[in-house]
Design a protein around this motif. Structure first.
Motif, mmCIF file in Angstrom:
data_model
loop_
_atom_site.group_PDB
_atom_site.id
_atom_site.type_symbol
_atom_site.label_atom_id
_atom_site.label_comp_id
_atom_site.label_asym_id
_atom_site.label_seq_id
_atom_site.Cartn_x
_atom_site.Cartn_y
_atom_site.Cartn_z
ATOM 1 N N GLU A 18 42.048 39.657 38.490
ATOM 2 C CA GLU A 18 41.142 38.822 39.263
ATOM 3 C C GLU A 18 40.255 38.134 38.242
ATOM 4 O O GLU A 18 39.371 38.756 37.658
ATOM 5 N N ALA B 129 37.819 43.863 36.865
ATOM 6 C CA ALA B 129 38.385 42.721 37.580
ATOM 7 C C ALA B 129 39.420 42.008 36.718
ATOM 8 O O ALA B 129 40.504 41.668 37.188
ATOM 9 N N ASP C 105 35.450 36.186 45.563
ATOM 10 C CA ASP C 105 36.035 34.973 46.141
ATOM 11 C C ASP C 105 35.263 34.425 47.339
ATOM 12 O O ASP C 105 35.782 33.610 48.074
ATOM 13 N N ASN D 284 38.028 42.576 46.235
ATOM 14 C CA ASN D 284 38.593 41.586 47.154
ATOM 15 C C ASN D 284 39.543 42.226 48.158
ATOM 16 O O ASN D 284 40.617 41.702 48.453
#
Lengths: 461, 478
Positions: free
Chosen positions: A78, A73, A127, A57
């Motif tokens: 995240e 992640a 995202d 991201n």
């Protein structure tokens, strides 16, 4: 002792899937940070050749080679929704919930992050609208046949499916067809009940039984939309580790008989502790409601139990609530044993010790510690014995071999699980130290470790 | 003989298409023995040039044979159309043992070419497997035959026994130091096992569920964790010809990108359904469906409405695409695929939603249950289409179908162009959220039907505003 191939997996705080034990995990995180800080001082400045950097991201995140994208992640805070992925088991990519976008040669590709290994320079996005759309679509599909009986489900409140349906779901369903119907919970063993309507077929319990415990007694039967988890005919799920499947079930499909309909997760008071049933010392969290002990859950402690507990350790708390158990200290008096307060009992003990010291000195006193105390307990009473000067002390059941019999140093569980060869003299690990059995089984299955066993009996190894 | 005579021809062979379907003026590489009733016996096989390809191959070094196959650009016939020689090259060197798995689990709707190859000419398959094992340095061969093909089981088993007895399989084949064993395995009846990794799982005795690639690329981590080559029956059946005649003779047939011939199973509303060996790359769908040598046109003189060009999981074509040749890239650009070589024809009498229902029901039933989009989405799609066909659907259901489909295949779905509707083609392939192609295959036919024939669905569904027959809860505003 350990060779280069025996990397211990990165600790992951997600093994206990309950949100309610977040504080436990936080405590663990601090411990781990301190350990890392201590190591960092000693670490050589050379860069780790197994370290890769991926772009998550838009920010750079470090990960270890061989890790999956989802692990990297999650470690970087995240959150990627997932059901079948479990950090202590091999990935299967069944639930398809952990879709993320990875930049590929032909533009961004939608991949399941639990089966995509990290690579240096990898560009990952969790995202984008496409990812959100895919994750919502997947949750709608997962909920299509889920009964949504959360109000009467034991898992409600600590349920990954419930939580992630709120955090990553579409909010409504267009599914108007009839759902799958099965007989509501059926016992698959004396302890575990299975509700196939709630099951989302994530393969966690079946994978645990096959891969971790080695008791391949539950498996999928039928196919497609009729797939269900089931035991073999006339063969119940009799495993020393069956309780773990209840803990790792991401829905309320597997429930443990002692906890069924006893409490709601948000009502539970809890404290992290150590299981004292055997000398492995698994990390547990002890949960109670209305002053009644209701449940033990495993906590993922990297050097010890990896989140697993044996059924003996997990379910023996019922003895705590037993009427036969001593709940208060007793003092011997002229009229026999009399229940006393702790203060009175301690005072009586102190008086006895003081008198004995005055009469015959420290050598007239022997101190027996409990064999089921934790290391901290043992340390505390050893301090007491030291301060008084008592040299006659024991805390063993007396059935073990003395440490160092082969002239080797004492080893930790990690040492044993990363050793090239482990020699077992006599014990049946599966019976006596079940979670150590899991750790050694894992090491042997991953071909790190050879196990040589000398035993007069057939053991569970 | 131009037409099949029910009363006389069935006596000659159990297959109406065997005699006369293969006139000598058409190139026949794999079907050359289909004209003989006893083409499956070792005697006939040897009398018609059998095992000469193996002799020719054993006279060369393995790498020379492998190069020959590579030069022939033999495309895999299982569905993906990947060059077989290149596929062999993916196995890591120096890892032993390594296996050949023959994928005889042919179960794509409409496809029955491999069944005929195994029933009518099993020795050709065995010879091909031996040549592949020799060329790719494989130590053991597993022949996986679909459970529902009893005659194929019987004939391949007999052929294996005969070939063993004659010294063509086993140790020191034909006096050389080349040794290989062939093991026969019968499937238990699952469509998904046609997928190579699921087939390997099934061979290992596990549930037939696909493995994820990576890390389980069979060439690297296949059967029992060893390097494994999985080849389709028809692919291997081409090898005796290539080994014997050389790659030049093979590439002389067909086009440079799609050389040789390939077998196409035609079924549905044609005058003469059957399996035909066509020249690859240059034959068009029109040749196949209307040619006198082939399907001889649509039954009862009807118009062609639609056809499935490459097995049940391929997007549909209509009469607009009849002139597309059997060449993968061209079919892909037109919005579909050639797949496993099956053409299913629907004439103007076809009820398109019902036809789509048949296919979506098949794929929903055959889902192995591993991936959520296929397991839940496939059955959901089936139920939606069933409801629409039953007359209880609404226009909202059509929208739901598309949205459920998007959860299985995110992004643009390939479909053919349509002059009638003014649609442009969307090229193949699709993106997918599942491990294997079973999931998307459930959506592909319904998507094709909805896109190319929307009016047939709209005629079936009730408009939301008009619906009266569906009970509505009291007090809920319509």
């Amino acid at each position: 002792m350990s060779d280069e191939t025996t990397d211990t997996p990165a600790p992951d705080a997600d093994v206990i899937t309950d949100e309610v034990v977040a504080d436990v995990e936080a405590a663990h995180g601090e411990l781990a940070d301190e350990a890392e800080a201590a190591e960092a001082v000693e670490a050589e400045p050379e860069p780790d050749p197994n370290l890769v950097t991926l772009n998550l991201n838009g920010r750079d995140v470090a990960a270890r080679k061989g890790d999956m994208v989802i692990a990297a992640a999650l470690q970087a805070d995240e959150y990627v929704p997932h059901f079948c992925y479990h950090p202590r088991m091999s990935p299967v990519g069944m639930c398809r919930q952990c879709m993320v976008e990875v930049e590929g040669p032909r533009g961004p590709m939608m991949v399941v992050s639990c089966m995509t290994p990290v690579a240096d320079g990898q560009v990952v996005r969790t995202d984008t609208p496409q990812v959100k759309r895919a994750q919502e679509g997947m949750l709608e599909l997962l909920l299509a046949n889920h009964p949504l009986d959360c109000p009467v489900c034991d898992k409600g409140g600590e349920c990954p499916l419930q939580d992630q349906a709120f955090s990553h779901g579409p909010g409504e369903s267009r599914y108007v067809e009839e759902k799958r119907h099965y007989e509501k919970p059926i016992p698959i063993s004396d302890l575990v009940y299975l509700d196939r309507e709630r099951c989302i077929l994530c393969d966690r319990c079946t994978r645990f039984a096959d891969e971790v415990a080695g008791d391949k007694l539950i498996h999928f039967i039928s196919r497609g939309n009729d797939t269900q988890v089931m035991t073999f005919p006339d063969e119940p799920f009799v495993s020393y580790f069956s309780g773990n499947t209840v803990q790792i079930c991401p829905v309320g499909a597997l429930t443990a008989k002692p906890y069924r309909f006893k409490a709601r997760p948000w009502d539970l008071a809890q404290r992290e502790s150590t299981c004292t049933t055997c000398s492995v010392g698994c990390r547990t969290v002890i949960q109670s409601s209305r002053d009644e002990l209701l449940r033990y859950q495993g906590v993922d402690s990297d050097p010890v139990n990896w989140g697993w507990l044996c059924d003996r350790g997990r379910f023996n708390f019922e003895a705590v609530n037993s009427d036969l158990r001593l709940a208060a200290p007793m003092v011997k008096s002229d009229t026999g044993l009399v229940t006393a307060s702790w203060n009175a009992a301690l005072r009586a003990a102190a008086t006895l010790v003081t008198e004995a010291l005055a009469d015959g000195g420290p050598d007239s006193i022997g101190l027996l510690g409990g064999a089921r105390g934790s290391n901290e307990d043992a340390f505390a009473w050893a301090q007491l014995a030291d301060s008084i000067g008592i040299s006659y002390r024991d805390a063993q059941l007396g059935d073990g071999l003395p440490a160092g019999i082969l002239g080797l140093d004492r080893a930790t569980i990690d040492d044993a699980a990363t050793a090239a060869t482990v020699i077992l003299l006599g014990p049946d690990l599966k019976e006596e130290l079940p979670v150590l059995y899991l750790r050694l089984r894992d090491a042997a299955e991953k071909k790190h470790t050879r196990i040589i066993e000398f035993s007069t009996l057939e053991t569970g190894m | 003989m131009s037409t099949f005579n029910e009363s006389t021809d069935r006596v000659v062979s159990p297959y109406p298409w065997a005699p006369g379907y293969y006139p000598s003026d058409r190139p026949a590489i794999v079907t050359s023995r289909f004209q003989y009733e006893d083409g499956h016996t070792l005697e006939r096989y040897l009398a018609t040039g059998g095992y000469e390809g193996l002799r020719a191959a054993l006279a060369k070094s393995p790498s020379e044979v492998a190069d020959e196959v590579k030069n022939s650009t033999l495309l895999g016939r299982g569905g993906a159309g990947f060059p077989a020689g290149t596929k062999w090259g993916f196995t890591p060197q120096g890892v032993w043992p390594r296996y050949l798995v023959v994928n005889g689990d042919e179960s794509e709707p409409g496809t029955y070419k491999d069944r005929l190859l195994m029933e009518c000419d099993p020795h050709q398959l065995i010879e091909g497997s031996l040549i592949a094992s020799y060329a790719a340095g494989l130590s053991q061969c597993f022949l996986y035959i679909r459970g529902e093909m009893p005659l194929a089981h019987e004939r391949v088993a007999t052929a294996l026994n005969d070939a063993y007895a004659a010294g063509y399989i086993g140790t020191n084949i034909l006096g050389t130091d080349f040794s290989v064993d062939i093991v026969l395995h019968y499937g238990a009846g699952a469509y998904v096992v046609g997928e190579e990794t699921a087939l390997i799982e099934s061979l290992e005795g596990e549930r037939g569920m696909p493995r994820l690639k990576p890390p389980y690329f069979p060439a690297a981590v296949g059967l029992y964790g060893q390097p494994t080559i999985v080849n389709n029956v028809e692919t291997l059946a081409n090898l005796p010809f290539i080994a014997k005649e050389g790659s030049a003779a093979y590439t002389a047939i067909g086009t440079p990108t799609s050389p040789g011939t390939r077998m196409i199973a035609v079924s549905g509303h044609v005058v003469r359904p059957g399996v035909y060996e066509i020249v690859n790359g240059s034959t068009t769908f029109r040749d196949l469906l209307y040619g006198d040598d082939f399907a001889q046109g649509i039954r009862d003189g009807n118009d062609l409405k639609a056809f499935v060009p490459g097995g049940g999981s391929a997007p549909w074509f209509t009469a607009d695409q009849l002139d597309i040749p059997f060449e993968g890239p061209q079919a892909g650009a037109a919005g579909s695929m050639l797949g496993s070589g099956a053409v299913m024809v629907m004439d103007s009498t076809t009820d398109i939603p019902a036809a789509a229902l048949t296919l979506v029901r098949f794929y929903a039933h055959e889902s192995c249950g591993k991936c959520v989009p296929c397991r839940e989405g496939g059955t959901w799609l089936y139920r939606l289409v069933q409801r629409i066909v039953d007359g209880y659907g609404t226009d909202a259901d059509l929208e739901t179908i598309r949205q459920v489909g998007e959860s299985i295949c995110p992004g643009d779905m390939p479909h053919a162009s349509s002059e009638r509707l003014g649609l442009d083609a969307v090229p193949f392939p699709y993106k997918m959220t599942t491990i294997c192609f079973v999931g998307p295959s459930a959506y592909v036919p319904i998507h094709s039907a909805l896109t190319l024939f929307p009016e047939e669905f709209e005629a079936l569904v009730t408009k939301r505003a008009e619906r009266r027959h569906i009970p509505v809860m009291a007090g809920v505003a319509e």
